[in-house]
Design an enzyme around this catalytic site. Structure first.
Site, short mmCIF file in Angstrom:
data_model
loop_
_atom_site.label_atom_id
_atom_site.label_comp_id
_atom_site.label_asym_id
_atom_site.label_seq_id
_atom_site.Cartn_x
_atom_site.Cartn_y
_atom_site.Cartn_z
N THR A 102 -7.05 8.81 9.26
CA THR A 102 -6.57 7.55 8.68
C THR A 102 -6.48 6.42 9.71
O THR A 102 -5.99 5.34 9.39
CB THR A 102 -5.18 7.76 8.05
N GLY A 149 -7.10 3.28 11.56
CA GLY A 149 -7.83 2.05 11.25
C GLY A 149 -7.92 1.71 9.77
O GLY A 149 -8.60 0.76 9.39
N THR A 150 -7.23 2.46 8.93
CA THR A 150 -7.35 2.24 7.48
C THR A 150 -6.81 0.87 7.07
O THR A 150 -7.41 0.18 6.24
CB THR A 150 -6.61 3.34 6.70
N GLY A 151 -5.67 0.46 7.64
CA GLY A 151 -5.09 -0.83 7.27
C GLY A 151 -5.97 -2.00 7.68
O GLY A 151 -6.18 -2.94 6.90
N CYS A 152 -6.49 -1.94 8.90
CA CYS A 152 -7.39 -2.99 9.39
C CYS A 152 -8.62 -3.12 8.50
O CYS A 152 -9.05 -4.22 8.13
CB CYS A 152 -7.85 -2.68 10.82
N LYS A 158 0.84 -1.20 0.00
CA LYS A 158 0.00 0.00 0.00
C LYS A 158 0.88 1.25 0.00
O LYS A 158 1.75 1.40 0.85
CB LYS A 158 -0.92 -0.01 1.21
#
Length: 542
Positions: free
Chosen positions: A259, A261-264, A226
């Protein structure tokens, strides 16, 4: 509570969730009660078409602020229409600012949670997040093998978005030697990819490609690197590598601090799509759309988090059938054209306002030339105008723009994103129209969850090149086979609108017009003239 199709049965059989296949997309929450295995089996074998609800098990840390971790995973899966169970690896004191404390769960209790779920429930996908110790990684990998879980999604959480350390260097060996070889996909950001590869510097798209290849060589079957933190790029660029091909997935970069919590969330969306049987690359592509939506929607909103927007999406899903759409709004459907606006020296906002003042009942914003950021700015102004008059505004093709400006919905063509995926992203509260030329396409539109059909071109037109006409007979065939309301489009104006509306098809609700409104000196006057003709026809039919 699992999301279940509206008006269909939901059963719990040995803690496995079942649902009845919906005839078209409508979802709402349903209370369900346990049944005996015998009665459930009888129901399933008596033609009720019951199916297992896709199931994701998330193995991650708890976020007390509910913006990331287990809480974000459950919201994301719910928004995607998938059941989500959880195994907690750590409890954090956490909010939108950062992580104030971490309490790791003993590996023995993590193992007990895993066995409790996997021994009783059919799990389609395991998604991992925060794994705070080598021991937790070891027991997780052992149990994945023991229960032969089919698909594993690894989000290698090491550092939170706010920069706090969640998983120390001691876990790196476990990731590299034990977990990655079990991963069907791993989703590192630039910092995590760098850590997995010994601290190498990643500063270009070329670096991201090399990193994806190197991580794949470590055992992961698919890699999504990402690039949200990539410097010097006007777009957000992600690199997907399946071992053979690189795919560069790009979208507008949203300038926002929200942003957390975006990865989760992204990894959970991917896991949910895989649980539903979506192919890997398509699962990633579909997941990136709602992810982009939530980032757009929260841009500039103080303390907003991705998970809050997911909750809003879930509430939209639970609320049931679309309450915004009325088939009567299709009567005079105005479709804008930027080239005609330039010809007559008017802005898009001026054109939209004039059409509404003349009597347009719904507006579609079609913009093929402007860059994404500019298109969003235009759309935001036009949405405000339409809302002030109580007229729905739809965006042509661009689901991302529709979500960013909170338009009332979208209209897609046969070569655009399929309606079924557009509905997953938009939820039940937005209007979706689709262009159809044949009865077969009309039937599919209904099954996939569209709200209406745009049928044409009925007559020859200069606004769309290489667009075959279907004539009045083709329009009638689609209307007679369609279970949805239909609006006719293509070369329609005041001189031929009557011949269209005289087809006497009950679900033909109006005409969509481009040139007859916007390639005129006075948009308002031409709209008013056509509206008067249509109203006379409607009153005559009554």
């Amino acid at each position: 509570m699992p999301i279940a199709p509206c008006g269909h049965k939901t059963l719990l059989v040995r803690s496995r969730v079942l649902f009845d296949r919906p005839k078209r997309y409508q979802v709402r929450a349903r209370l369900f009660s346990p049944m005996s295995e015998e009665s459930a089996y009888a129901a399933a074998t008596q033609g009720s078409a019951l199916q297992w609800l896709p199931h994701v098990l998330t193995v991650a840390g708890s976020d007390s602020g509910a913006g990331a971790g287990i809480q974000a995973d459950i919201k994301a899966c719910a928004a995607a229409g998938v059941y989500c169970s959880s195994v907690i690896t750590a409890v954090t004191a956490q909010n939108t600012v950062g992580v104030q404390g971490v309490y790791s769960i003993a590996e023995e209790f993590v193992a007990e949670q895993l066995r409790s779920v996997l021994s009783d429930m059919k799990v389609d996908v395991i998604k991992t997040g925060m794994l705070p110790s080598p021991g937790v990684i070891a027991v997780l990998c052992q149990i994945i093998k023991e229960f032969q879980v089919g698909t594993v999604v690894v989000d290698p959480v090491m550092v939170s978005t706010s920069g706090d350390i969640l998983s120390g260097p001691s876990t790196l060996t476990g990731f590299l030697e034990q977990l990655l070889p079990l991963a069907d996909i791993v989703t590192p950001n630039l910092k995590e990819a760098s850590a997995l590869l010994g601290g190498i510097f990643l500063d270009t798209v070329g670096d991201m490609r090399s990193a994806a290849k190197s991580i794949h060589d470590l055992g992961a079957r698919n890699v999504l690197v990402k690039g949200g933190d990539l410097r010097g790029s006007s777009d957000a660029i992600d690199i997907f590598f399946d071992g053979e091909q690189f795919h560069e997935l790009s979208g507008p970069r949203i300038m926002t601090r929200n942003t957390h919590g975006t990865g989760c969330t992204l990894a959970s969306y991917i896991a949910a799509e895989l649980a539903k049987g979506t192919p890997m690359l398509l699962a990633v592509q579909v997941s990136l759309h709602p992810f982009c939506f939530c980032a757009c929607f929260t841009a500039g909103i103080l303390y907003a988090t991705l998970a809050k927007q997911l909750f809003i999406m879930i509430v939209g899903l639970i609320s049931g059938p679309n309450s915004r759409f009325s088939a009567d709004s299709l009567l005079l459907y105005a479709v804008t054209d930027s080239r005609m606006n330039r010809k007559w020296s008017r802005s898009m906002a001026e054109a939209v306002k004039a059409s509404i003042e003349g009597g347009a009942t719904i507006v579609q914003l079609r913009e093929k030339e402007a860059e994404t950021g500019k298109f969003i700015d235009i759309a935001v102004k036009c949405v405000a105008i339409c809302r002030s008059y109580g007229v729905p505004l739809l965006i042509n093709d661009r689901i991302d723009v529709a979500l960013a400006c909170d338009a009332d919905g979208v209209h897609v063509g046969q070569s655009d994103m399929p309606v079924i995926f557009a509905r997953k992203i938009l939820g039940a509260g937005k209007i979706i129209g689709v262009s159809c030329k044949t009865p077969a396409q009309a039937e599919k539109a209904w099954a996939d969850g569209a709200d209406y059909i745009g049928c044409g071109g009925v007559f020859p037109t200069t606004t769309k090149k290489n667009n075959p006409t279907i004539g009045l007979d083709g329009l009638k065939a689609v209307c007679l086979s369609s279970k949805l309301p239909v609006v006719a489009i293509g070369g329609i104006g005041a001189e031929n609108a009557q011949s269209v509306m005289e087809l006497s098809a009950p679900n033909l609700k109006g005409v969509a017009v481009v040139s007859a409104l916007f390639d005129q000196e006075s948009v308002a006057a031409e709209t008013d003239r056509l509206k008067s003709l249509l109203m006379d026809m409607v009153m005559t039919d009554r």
